[in-house]
Motif scaffolding. Structure first.
Motif, PDB file in Angstrom:
ATOM      1  N   GLN A 127       0.827  -1.206   0.000  1.00 46.76           N
ATOM      2  CA  GLN A 127       0.000   0.000   0.000  1.00 46.76           C
ATOM      3  C   GLN A 127       0.858   1.253   0.000  1.00 46.76           C
ATOM      4  N   ARG A 128       1.948   1.210   0.765  1.00 50.35           N
ATOM      5  CA  ARG A 128       2.842   2.372   0.830  1.00 50.35           C
ATOM      6  C   ARG A 128       3.470   2.653  -0.530  1.00 50.35           C
ATOM      7  N   ILE A 129       3.986   1.621  -1.181  1.00 55.37           N
ATOM      8  CA  ILE A 129       4.624   1.792  -2.482  1.00 55.37           C
ATOM      9  C   ILE A 129       3.608   2.238  -3.521  1.00 55.37           C
ATOM     10  N   ASN A 130       2.418   1.637  -3.492  1.00 54.61           N
ATOM     11  CA  ASN A 130       1.377   2.019  -4.442  1.00 54.61           C
ATOM     12  C   ASN A 130       1.003   3.494  -4.280  1.00 54.61           C
ATOM     13  N   LYS A 131       0.933   3.957  -3.024  1.00 54.29           N
ATOM     14  CA  LYS A 131       0.608   5.367  -2.769  1.00 54.29           C
ATOM     15  C   LYS A 131       1.703   6.279  -3.318  1.00 54.29           C
ATOM     16  N   LEU A 132       2.963   5.896  -3.125  1.00 57.78           N
ATOM     17  CA  LEU A 132       4.072   6.715  -3.620  1.00 57.78           C
ATOM     18  C   LEU A 132       4.027   6.831  -5.142  1.00 57.78           C
ATOM     19  N   GLU A 137      13.992   4.342  -1.319  1.00 61.35           N
ATOM     20  CA  GLU A 137      14.131   3.734   0.008  1.00 61.35           C
ATOM     21  C   GLU A 137      13.340   2.432   0.130  1.00 61.35           C
ATOM     22  N   THR A 138      12.320   2.245  -0.718  1.00 62.39           N
ATOM     23  CA  THR A 138      11.533   1.013  -0.666  1.00 62.39           C
ATOM     24  C   THR A 138      12.227  -0.137  -1.387  1.00 62.39           C
ATOM     25  N   HIS A 139      13.218   0.179  -2.233  1.00 62.86           N
ATOM     26  CA  HIS A 139      13.945  -0.802  -3.041  1.00 62.86           C
ATOM     27  C   HIS A 139      13.069  -1.450  -4.116  1.00 62.86           C
ATOM     28  N   PHE A 140      11.882  -0.912  -4.335  1.00 64.90           N
ATOM     29  CA  PHE A 140      11.049  -1.371  -5.444  1.00 64.90           C
ATOM     30  C   PHE A 140      11.196  -0.359  -6.568  1.00 64.90           C
ATOM     31  N   VAL A 141      11.788  -0.787  -7.659  1.00 67.31           N
ATOM     32  CA  VAL A 141      12.091   0.127  -8.764  1.00 67.31           C
ATOM     33  C   VAL A 141      11.238  -0.231  -9.974  1.00 67.31           C
ATOM     34  N   PHE A 142      10.467   0.729 -10.430  1.00 61.36           N
ATOM     35  CA  PHE A 142       9.666   0.552 -11.637  1.00 61.36           C
ATOM     36  C   PHE A 142       9.819   1.828 -12.463  1.00 61.36           C
ATOM     37  N   PRO A 143      10.412   1.729 -13.655  1.00 60.23           N
ATOM     38  CA  PRO A 143      10.732   2.937 -14.429  1.00 60.23           C
ATOM     39  C   PRO A 143       9.503   3.704 -14.901  1.00 60.23           C
ATOM     40  N   ILE A 144       9.642   5.004 -14.964  1.00 59.07           N
ATOM     41  CA  ILE A 144       8.551   5.868 -15.414  1.00 59.07           C
ATOM     42  C   ILE A 144       8.098   5.502 -16.822  1.00 59.07           C
ATOM     43  N   SER A 145       9.019   5.074 -17.669  1.00 57.01           N
ATOM     44  CA  SER A 145       8.676   4.760 -19.055  1.00 57.01           C
ATOM     45  C   SER A 145       7.662   3.623 -19.162  1.00 57.01           C
ATOM     46  N   ALA A 192       3.983  -6.305 -11.004  1.00 62.72           N
ATOM     47  CA  ALA A 192       5.336  -6.287 -10.450  1.00 62.72           C
ATOM     48  C   ALA A 192       5.315  -5.992  -8.952  1.00 62.72           C
ATOM     49  N   LEU A 193       4.451  -5.070  -8.529  1.00 67.20           N
ATOM     50  CA  LEU A 193       4.357  -4.729  -7.105  1.00 67.20           C
ATOM     51  C   LEU A 193       3.801  -5.904  -6.306  1.00 67.20           C
TER      52      LEU A 193
END
Length: 246
Positions: free
Chosen positions: A21-26, A121-129, A148-149
């Motif tokens: 939920q935190r990563i999705n919100k970011l 800081e979450t270490h979950f990387v998903f490119p803007i492209s 991916a999340l």
């Protein structure tokens, strides 16, 4: 001997819904800010559609450089000229009226950089492209991102030995949860650990649940179950801004 042909991965414990939920919100906030900076850029510079490449390039700028870039581009687009004065001089002496929208876009640029740093800081990387369909003005998060999340916040076993170990810890947790429901042991904190201290690092305590104990998703990173791991080290790779801004 272990038969790998019959191996079926098993989910370890429960999904990390808090982190999901935190990563999705970011990323939702990031998509919103990207829409703001994109439309503001197009409006000020009077272009129909900023390219993805151009958008990524401005996001890689420092905010001060981005502000200077907008001012230069605005002066050039408006064809403002003062004989004997360069564009740089015009900006330096504030000789040209700059649209107030520029300062607003610069603030959005700063907010995007802050969001990118929080995402790192979450270490979950998903490119803007790949974050959304760039031509879709809604900027909704893509299905690829959601998948991916979801995968990032769930762990699965890698071999049959791990399956057997997880099953044993599940039974251990079920027994402890039964004792918790019977009020024989308390569910708060780590009070259950006195029952099985050697397995404490293999159990996750999810607060707020009536049956709070589950196998920890990271149980194969720690003793005594790390001997069942495939051998790869569990290390976070250094996450750079550039990993997201492409």
């Amino acid at each position: 001997m272990e038969n790998f042909n019959d191996f079926t991965p098993k989910m370890i414990g429960q999904p990390d819904l808090v982190n999901r939920q935190r990563i999705n919100k970011l990323y939702t906030d990031l998509a919103e800010k990207l829409q703001q900076i994109r439309f503001g850029y197009e409006d000020i510079l009077q272009v129909n559609l900023i390219s993805l490449e151009d958008l990524l390039n401005v996001l890689k700028m420092k905010s001060a450089d981005f502000e200077l870039f907008l001012k230069r581009t605005h002066i050039a687009a408006a064809e403002l000229k003062f004989p004997g004065l360069s564009v740089e001089k015009l900006i330096e002496i504030d000789a040209v009226e700059i649209p107030k929208e520029i300062s607003l876009i610069v603030e959005v640029h700063k907010e995007i950089i802050e969001l990118v740093n929080l995402i790192r800081e979450t270490h979950f990387v998903f490119p803007i492209s790949r974050l959304f369909d760039f031509e879709d003005t809604s900027h909704a998060l893509s299905d690829d991102f959601k998948k991916a999340l979801e995968e990032y916040t769930v762990s699965f076993t890698e071999n049959e030995n791990q399956n057997e170990a997880v099953l044993a810890v599940e039974k251990f947790c079920e027994a402890l949860n039964d004792l918790i429901e019977l009020k024989i042991i308390k569910k708060e904190g780590g009070l259950w650990q006195g029952v099985g201290q050697s397995l404490a690092f293999s159990v996750e305590n999810q607060k707020g649940s009536d049956r709070p104990l589950h196998p920890d998703r990271k149980m194969f990173r720690r003793p005594p179950f790390n001997r069942f791991h495939s051998g790869e080290r569990f290390l976070y790779a250094e996450t750079k801004r550039e990993d997201i801004l492409y």
